[in-house]
Design a protein around this motif. Structure first.
Motif, PDB file in Angstrom:
ATOM      1  N   UNK A  14      -5.379  -3.702   9.787  1.00 53.57           N
ATOM      2  CA  UNK A  14      -6.802  -3.885   9.488  1.00 53.57           C
ATOM      3  C   UNK A  14      -7.174  -3.242   8.157  1.00 53.57           C
ATOM      4  N   UNK A  15      -6.731  -2.012   7.948  1.00 53.56           N
ATOM      5  CA  UNK A  15      -7.124  -1.273   6.753  1.00 53.56           C
ATOM      6  C   UNK A  15      -6.502  -1.869   5.501  1.00 53.56           C
ATOM      7  N   UNK A  16      -5.223  -2.170   5.556  1.00 54.84           N
ATOM      8  CA  UNK A  16      -4.574  -2.771   4.397  1.00 54.84           C
ATOM      9  C   UNK A  16      -5.152  -4.153   4.091  1.00 54.84           C
ATOM     10  N   UNK A  17      -5.492  -4.888   5.140  1.00 53.19           N
ATOM     11  CA  UNK A  17      -6.058  -6.213   4.940  1.00 53.19           C
ATOM     12  C   UNK A  17      -7.372  -6.166   4.210  1.00 53.19           C
ATOM     13  N   UNK A  18      -8.230  -5.241   4.587  1.00 48.83           N
ATOM     14  CA  UNK A  18      -9.559  -5.159   3.986  1.00 48.83           C
ATOM     15  C   UNK A  18      -9.537  -4.412   2.654  1.00 48.83           C
ATOM     16  N   UNK A  19      -8.909  -3.240   2.631  1.00 47.04           N
ATOM     17  CA  UNK A  19      -8.992  -2.378   1.451  1.00 47.04           C
ATOM     18  C   UNK A  19      -8.073  -2.808   0.316  1.00 47.04           C
ATOM     19  N   UNK A  20      -6.933  -3.393   0.642  1.00 49.42           N
ATOM     20  CA  UNK A  20      -5.981  -3.755  -0.405  1.00 49.42           C
ATOM     21  C   UNK A  20      -5.856  -5.266  -0.576  1.00 49.42           C
ATOM     22  N   UNK A  21      -5.542  -5.972   0.490  1.00 48.59           N
ATOM     23  CA  UNK A  21      -5.376  -7.427   0.372  1.00 48.59           C
ATOM     24  C   UNK A  21      -6.666  -8.090  -0.119  1.00 48.59           C
ATOM     25  N   UNK A  22      -7.802  -7.658   0.413  1.00 48.78           N
ATOM     26  CA  UNK A  22      -9.066  -8.261   0.010  1.00 48.78           C
ATOM     27  C   UNK A  22      -9.333  -8.103  -1.466  1.00 48.78           C
ATOM     28  N   UNK A  23      -9.129  -6.908  -1.992  1.00 50.26           N
ATOM     29  CA  UNK A  23      -9.309  -6.682  -3.423  1.00 50.26           C
ATOM     30  C   UNK A  23      -8.307  -7.496  -4.228  1.00 50.26           C
ATOM     31  N   UNK A  24      -7.065  -7.526  -3.765  1.00 44.49           N
ATOM     32  CA  UNK A  24      -6.010  -8.305  -4.424  1.00 44.49           C
ATOM     33  C   UNK A  24      -6.419  -9.770  -4.535  1.00 44.49           C
ATOM     34  N   UNK A  25      -6.905 -10.348  -3.440  1.00 47.31           N
ATOM     35  CA  UNK A  25      -7.262 -11.768  -3.452  1.00 47.31           C
ATOM     36  C   UNK A  25      -8.470 -12.049  -4.334  1.00 47.31           C
ATOM     37  N   UNK A  26      -9.447 -11.161  -4.305  1.00 45.86           N
ATOM     38  CA  UNK A  26     -10.607 -11.378  -5.171  1.00 45.86           C
ATOM     39  C   UNK A  26     -10.197 -11.353  -6.637  1.00 45.86           C
ATOM     40  N   UNK A  27      -9.330 -10.419  -7.014  1.00 49.36           N
ATOM     41  CA  UNK A  27      -8.831 -10.386  -8.393  1.00 49.36           C
ATOM     42  C   UNK A  27      -8.022 -11.641  -8.695  1.00 49.36           C
TER      43      UNK A  27
END
Length: 261
Positions: free
Chosen positions: A112-125
């Motif tokens: 959950x945390x990696x998905x929101x905090x890291x993957x989400x930012x990665x995808x937006x970039x």
């Protein structure tokens, strides 16, 4: 120095609440048009309405930023509405109260945390950067935490995710400088959003027992450690503006000095 953002279009993940909501209002007050992305459609609409009530322009874009197709669609919708994309402020993220030491924390918390905090930012970039290049450049402002600058946090998944954003931001700065894109990251202290108050309390003596970092004592030791969403929003506006033209690849420690002394 000019911190105005007139003519710019800003895409904000997590724009429906907390730092994201405050940042939408601050970016709009500086002259930007706002794409409010949030997983909660009602919250996104409320923020967009607040921007417009203050005289700005905004569009609400519901999306789960952990899902590649949804992020791609939200970015495309922002460009379709406003014609360009100049600024990306990644605000979505947060701690999980079930986080803990690496030997004990559940892997569901990790996901959950990696998905929101890291993957989400990665995808937006991933999806915003091509549009920013087409617009002639721009600015990325990611959100990390003071926990990424210290080794004392007992929340190991959150620390890992937020630390990864420091390296990702530097890589973006180095890769896309020639395309006119700057990338910086804010490592914040305790920001008193509604979510923080709900999950961790409001810095009363009674609330300290809920948080193993004892925030009441930390607030005494570091009087500038605790702030409001508007304080981070003001920092983000500066980093996105031409006044910060010489700043890229930097980690801005907005943590009241806690990582410094």
């Amino acid at each position: 120095m000019n911190t105005r953002l007139d003519g710019k279009v800003a895409f904000l993940s997590g724009g429906g609440g907390g730092i994201g909501h405050a940042s939408c209002l601050a970016f709009a007050a500086a002259g930007a048009r706002i794409a409010v992305c949030d997983h909660d459609a009602a919250r996104a609409r409320r923020t967009a309405a607040a921007v417009e009530a203050a005289g700005g322009q905004a569009v609400a874009l519901p999306a789960d930023i952990r899902e590649d197709a949804q992020v791609a669609a939200a970015v495309a919708a922002a460009v379709a509405r406003f014609g360009r994309l100049d600024i990306l402020h990644n605000c979505a993220g947060g701690t999980d109260p079930q986080d803990g030491n690496i030997t004990d924390v559940g892997l569901d918390v990790f996901d959950r945390t990696m998905g929101l905090d890291l993957r989400g930012t990665f995808l937006c970039c991933r999806h915003a950067i091509p549009e920013m290049i087409r617009a002639g450049g721009g600015a990325i402002v990611n959100m990390s935490s003071g926990a990424a600058l210290r080794g004392a946090s007992p929340f190991h998944v959150y620390t890992a995710a937020k630390s990864a954003l420091l390296g990702l931001t530097r890589a973006l700065a180095g890769t896309y400088a020639q395309q006119g894109i700057r990338a910086n990251v804010i490592a914040s202290g305790r920001v008193m959003t509604d979510r923080i108050k709900r999950d961790w309390g409001e810095l009363t003596e009674q609330d300290a027992a809920r948080d193993p970092q004892n925030p009441v004592q930390r607030a005494r030791d570091y009087p500038f450690w605790v702030g409001e969403p508007e304080h981070i929003a003001a920092t983000a506006v500066f980093l996105a503006s031409d006044a910060a033209r010489m700043i890229t690849g930097a980690t801005i420690a907005a943590d009241g000095g806690r990582s410094a002394y």
